[in-house]
Design a protein around this motif. Structure first.
Motif, short mmCIF file in Angstrom:
data_model
loop_
_atom_site.label_atom_id
_atom_site.label_comp_id
_atom_site.label_asym_id
_atom_site.label_seq_id
_atom_site.Cartn_x
_atom_site.Cartn_y
_atom_site.Cartn_z
N ARG A 34 55.02 70.84 -21.71
CA ARG A 34 55.66 70.82 -20.38
C ARG A 34 56.52 72.05 -20.16
O ARG A 34 56.59 72.57 -19.05
N GLU A 35 57.14 72.54 -21.22
CA GLU A 35 57.95 73.75 -21.10
C GLU A 35 57.08 74.96 -20.79
O GLU A 35 57.48 75.82 -19.99
N GLU A 36 55.92 75.04 -21.39
CA GLU A 36 55.01 76.14 -21.10
C GLU A 36 54.54 76.09 -19.64
O GLU A 36 54.45 77.13 -18.98
N VAL A 37 54.26 74.91 -19.15
CA VAL A 37 53.85 74.75 -17.75
C VAL A 37 54.98 75.21 -16.84
O VAL A 37 54.78 75.97 -15.89
N ASP A 40 55.40 78.96 -16.84
CA ASP A 40 54.31 79.59 -16.11
C ASP A 40 54.53 79.47 -14.60
O ASP A 40 54.32 80.43 -13.87
N ILE A 41 54.95 78.31 -14.15
CA ILE A 41 55.24 78.13 -12.71
C ILE A 41 56.33 79.09 -12.27
O ILE A 41 56.19 79.78 -11.26
N GLN A 42 57.41 79.17 -13.03
CA GLN A 42 58.52 80.05 -12.67
C GLN A 42 58.09 81.51 -12.64
O GLN A 42 58.59 82.29 -11.82
N SER A 43 57.18 81.90 -13.51
CA SER A 43 56.76 83.30 -13.59
C SER A 43 55.94 83.73 -12.38
O SER A 43 55.72 84.92 -12.17
N ARG A 44 55.52 82.79 -11.56
CA ARG A 44 54.64 83.10 -10.42
C ARG A 44 55.38 83.16 -9.08
O ARG A 44 54.74 83.16 -8.03
N LEU A 64 51.20 61.95 -17.58
CA LEU A 64 52.19 61.55 -16.57
C LEU A 64 53.60 61.98 -16.93
O LEU A 64 54.33 62.50 -16.07
N ASN A 65 54.02 61.79 -18.16
CA ASN A 65 55.40 62.17 -18.53
C ASN A 65 55.63 63.66 -18.33
O ASN A 65 56.67 64.07 -17.80
N GLU A 66 54.67 64.48 -18.73
CA GLU A 66 54.78 65.92 -18.56
C GLU A 66 54.76 66.28 -17.08
O GLU A 66 55.53 67.12 -16.61
N LEU A 67 53.86 65.67 -16.33
CA LEU A 67 53.77 65.90 -14.89
C LEU A 67 55.10 65.63 -14.20
O LEU A 67 55.61 66.46 -13.45
N LEU A 68 55.68 64.48 -14.45
CA LEU A 68 56.93 64.10 -13.80
C LEU A 68 58.09 64.98 -14.25
O LEU A 68 58.97 65.33 -13.45
N TRP A 69 58.12 65.36 -15.52
CA TRP A 69 59.17 66.25 -16.03
C TRP A 69 59.12 67.58 -15.29
O TRP A 69 60.15 68.10 -14.85
#
Length: 185
Positions: A34-37, A40-44, A64-69
C-alpha cells in the motif's frame, strides 16, 4: 493493486492485450504494498487529474484493506473524487458486508453488471462463486449506495438491446445509476 479477479469475463480486455492506451503492461510482477501504491500516486502530481480511479487487470476489492488505506491517505491530502471500478463482489470476497467501509473514502463505485440474470452472468463472467455472485453483486450495490454518493451499474454495448434494457431496469430497481460502456477489444 492486483491482477487477481473473482471472474474470468468473456469480454475482459486482459484476454486480448497487455495494455490500455499509452500504459505499459498492466500485468504486475508482484502486488505492490500500500505504501508503494501511495508513493506512486503522489509521484504523478494528482492535482492534474479529475479523479483517482482504481481499475485495471484485476478486482481492486480483493485487496480491500490496501484499497481503503490508500483512499484514506488520498482523501486527507487531495480534494479530488475517488472511483472504484469493481465487479461488486467485495462483500462476497470478504465474507461480510463491507459497504460501510467505503463511506467518506470513495465517491463513485462503478459496478460491472454485465448480465440480466444470474445464469447469464455466470455463463459470461465465470465468477468463482457461480450464480451466487450475481445476487451478491446486487446486494453490494444496494448496500453501498447508502455510503457512497454515486453508484453506477454498467454493461458493455455489445449486449442485445433487450438485455441492456433489462439491466437498466435492475439498476433502476436498486436506485442506482446506469451506463452503457463501449467494448474495448
Amino acid at each position: 493493486l492486483t491482477n487477481r479477479c473473482t471472474c474470468a469475463c468473456e469480454f475482459c480486455i486482459r484476454k486480448n492485450t497487455d495494455t490500455v492506451g499509452s500504459a505499459h503492461s498492466l500485468w504486475l510482477e508482484r502486488e505492490p504494498t500500500r505504501e508503494e501504491v501511495w508513493l506512486d500516486i503522489q509521484s504523478r502530481n494528482p492535482e492534474q487529474y479529475r479523479e483517482l480511479v482504481f481499475c485495471g487487470f484485476g478486482e481492486p476489492t480483493i485487496r480491500l484493506n490496501e484499497l481503503l488505506w490508500v483512499c484514506k491517505q488520498f482523501k486527507a491530502q487531495y480534494n479530488l473524487p475517488v472511483r472504484v471500478n469493481t465487479n461488486g463482489h467485495a462483500s462476497l470476497i470478504a465474507g461480510q458486508d463491507v459497504a460501510p467501509l467505503f463511506e467518506g473514502l470513495v465517491d463513485v463505485v462503478s459496478i460491472s453488471l454485465n448480465a440480466k440474470n444470474a445464469a447469464e452472468y455466470s455463463r459470461i463472467c465465470h465468477p468463482r462463486d457461480g450464480e451466487a455472485a450475481f445476487d451478491a453483486m446486487l446486494d453490494f450495490a444496494d448496500k453501498v449506495k447508502h455510503f457512497v454518493p454515486k453508484v453506477i451499474m454498467t454493461v458493455v454495448d455489445t449486449m442485445p438491446a433487450e438485455d441492456i434494457e433489462a439491466c437498466r431496469k435492475i439498476a433502476e430497481s436498486l436506485g442506482v445509476s446506469f451506463r452503457v460502456r463501449s467494448y474495448i477489444a
